[in-house]
Design a protein around this motif. Structure first.
Motif: not given
Lengths: 232, 371
Positions: A127, A129-130, A132-139, A143, A147, A150-151, B53, B73, B76-77, B83, B87, B100, B103-104, B151
């Motif tokens: 996907h 946007k995946l 973007l979502q991974i970055v938003a999770l804090g990767a 990382q 990830l 891995r997908e 982002l 970073l 962001r954390r 979204f 996802l 998540g 990662l944090r 989170l």
């Protein structure tokens, strides 16, 4: 028919008795091609991810180059690598022509475009946007790449299979940069060519069967890994 | 008070065109800010800039008053983004929620505990071991929300989180999420093209059209007094008044608004609940005050005094006072026949089914203590 029958008998004998030279050649093949596979993954996976994700001018052209690379004639690659490694060539100082290192290098160059292309395809299949979502999770950057890989793991494992298969089956370039030196750079494919030329069909056939079995064994291992990854 | 998150002179360009131009935007701790606007208004871009982002071409993002530049970073954390699509990664629901936190750097012992708690809170505790492809759209989005809320973000960013869901699923999830957000005092930015979601969840609304913030303020103020015609056109509903549910029948609720009792159809809202009544101007019928009540299915008949009358195309937009401000639209001919002029007394009627009730956001709980 006798020829084939004798060949098979000799093959079984060589394998069962664990002929020292056959064993040596088999292990050398495995080692060189495993190194080539590792090298092609080191180059191909990051490059494929980059091509899949970054928007830049000429991206499609770059992808077309990679796809062309998948069909590169091995003799041409062998010739180019030999020219580079020739004593008076640009990389002559390394003094690695006619060594296992040179063979691994040539095989890696042949396999890298396949790995790159398959990686790019695998990542583009996720996907959009995946990431973007991974970055938003804090990767972090690293990382995120891990990830995403891995997908796309099913296709990436397939890429490993294809790369190993291409490397270990390769013969032209291996002859050109390895020289088929006994005890040094003689591998399964080059020996099959040599023995066929000499009319020693039994030995050639035995080595051919070993080669097939080896490719099957490694592929089986990777396939099992892949199917486990699917459920993981 | 320093805003939790703020934008300063932010400009985003796409292919040479300015797609977002926000001189100032502040999100205060504990509030739920809805950013509403039509498709293509730059809402998603805004979320991505706020969530670090996407880096704007110019301007700054400030978290707790400090620019985030150079330590994106880490900043962001401290936030989380959900979204339109769930996802989820190809692993169990529980592992998605845990990822998540991992990662944090949340401690291992705490991860599992928090994951369990938030999956329960979103009503999917029983689905923890499922894989994403075994979930319905609504369940997957609940998992995505659990992953973000686990989170414990200082700011939660929601980019059209309900718009991929069917209507009943959307209504249930919006209600559940609204409850959680207000209970937590969760600082939230909700981006949506759906006015009802904004009314239901937000404590404050900002309207984004063509990449620019056109208006921001309390939900009531923005909906009641749109700053310009474009905002008004987007908001569509012209009459939005606060009320309280005072009685409830089988299919009809009675709502008190501005000292008047109004009947509204359908809505199964608890007694005593604060609501917004939304009435579209074309659903209001006007008649002379002297006329005998004719047999009509309109349950609501209110004496009204005409305020301003504005021509709009072939029609007249009539502002009325019937205990609360009500807007009606009539044809030019009826306006003449009924002698609709400022000060005239009329009867305004509308059906119970023309009244759309939207729950008001609950008052925010006191902010969480230790941050």
């Amino acid at each position: 028919m006798d020829l084939l029958w004798d060949g098979l008998r000799e093959a079984v004998r060589l394998i069962v008795t664990g002929d020292r030279e056959v064993l040596e050649i088999t292990l050398r093949s495995l080692l060189v091609s495993a190194a080539a596979t590792a090298l092609s993954l080191t180059i191909g996976v990051p490059l494929g991810m980059l091509l899949a994700q970054r928007q830049f001018r000429g991206r499609s052209v770059a992808l077309a180059f990679v796809n062309t690379g998948m069909g590169m004639p091995p003799v041409v690659v062998g010739l180019l690598v030999a020219l580079m490694l020739w004593r008076s060539g640009p990389l002559g100082e390394l003094d690695i022509l006619y060594t296992k290192t040179a063979m691994a290098l040539a095989q890696a160059i042949l396999a890298a475009p396949v790995v790159t292309g398959l990686t790019a395809t695998a990542i583009q299949g996720l996907h959009p946007k995946l990431r973007l979502q991974i970055v938003a999770l804090g990767a972090s950057r690293l990382q995120t790449l891990a990830l995403l890989a891995r997908e796309a793991r099913l296709l990436l494992i397939a890429a490993v299979m294809v790369a190993f298969g291409a490397a270990i089956s390769e013969v032209g370039a291996s002859l050109q940069v390895g020289g088929n030196i006994k005890g040094e750079t003689r591998v399964l494919t080059t020996t099959v060519v040599l023995e066929t030329g000499r009319g020693n069909f039994d030995v050639a056939l035995a080595l051919g069967i070993i080669l097939l079995a080896l490719v099957f064994a490694v592929t089986l291992l990777l396939t099992l890994l892949q199917q486990r990854a699917r459920r993981a | 008070m320093t805003p939790k998150l703020a934008l300063h002179d932010v400009i985003v360009r796409r292919g040479g065109q300015v797609t977002l131009d926000v001189p100032a935007l502040e999100i205060v701790s504990g509030e739920v800010l809805a950013v509403v606007g039509p498709n293509g208004a730059g809402k998603s871009t805004l979320v991505q800039v706020l969530g670090l982002l996407e880096r704007p071409a110019a301007g700054a993002v400030l978290l707790d008053g400090r620019p985030v530049t150079g330590h994106e970073l880490a900043a962001r954390r401290r936030m989380a983004t959900v979204f339109q699509e769930p996802l989820l990664l190809d692993r169990s629901v529980r592992d998605n929620v845990i990822l998540g936190m991992r990662l944090r750097g949340v401690r291992r012992s705490e991860r599992g505990q928090r994951a369990g708690r938030w999956l329960e809170a979103l009503g999917i505790g029983g689905l923890a071991r499922r894989r994403p492809h075994q979930l319905s759209g609504g369940e997957a989005q609940r998992a995505s929300l659990a992953r973000a809320l686990a989170l414990d973000p200082e700011v939660l960013l929601l980019d059209e989180p309900f718009s991929a869901l069917d209507a009943p699923t959307r209504a249930r999830l919006a209600a559940d999420l609204g409850h959680l957000l207000h209970q937590q005092g969760q600082t939230t930015v909700l981006v949506t093209h759906d006015r009802d979601e904004a009314l239901q969840l937000a404590t404050r609304v900002a309207v984004l059209i063509g990449g620019r913030l056109r208006q921001a303020g309390s939900v009531e103020a923005v909906f009641a007094r749109p700053a310009d015609p474009e905002v008004a056109a987007f908001l569509g509903v012209e009459t939005i008044v606060p009320g309280v549910v005072v009685a409830r029948g089988e299919s009809v609720a009675q709502v008190r608004a501005g000292g008047v009792l109004i009947e509204a159809a359908g809505a199964a809202l608890p007694l005593g609940d604060a609501v917004f009544l939304c009435i579209r101007p074309e659903d209001v019928v006007l008649a002379p005050a002297t006329a005998e009540p004719v047999a009509t299915s309109a349950r609501n008949r209110l004496p009204a005094v005409v305020g301003a009358v504005t021509p709009t195309g072939g029609q007249r937009r009539v502002e009325l006072d019937c205990g609360f401000p009500l807007v009606a639209v009539v044809t030019r001919r009826s306006a003449e026949e009924l002698a609709i002029v400022p000060g005239a007394a009329l009867v305004a009627s509308f059906k119970a089914s023309a009244v759309h009730l939207v729950p008001q956001p609950e008052p925010a709980a006191p902010p969480k203590g230790s941050r």
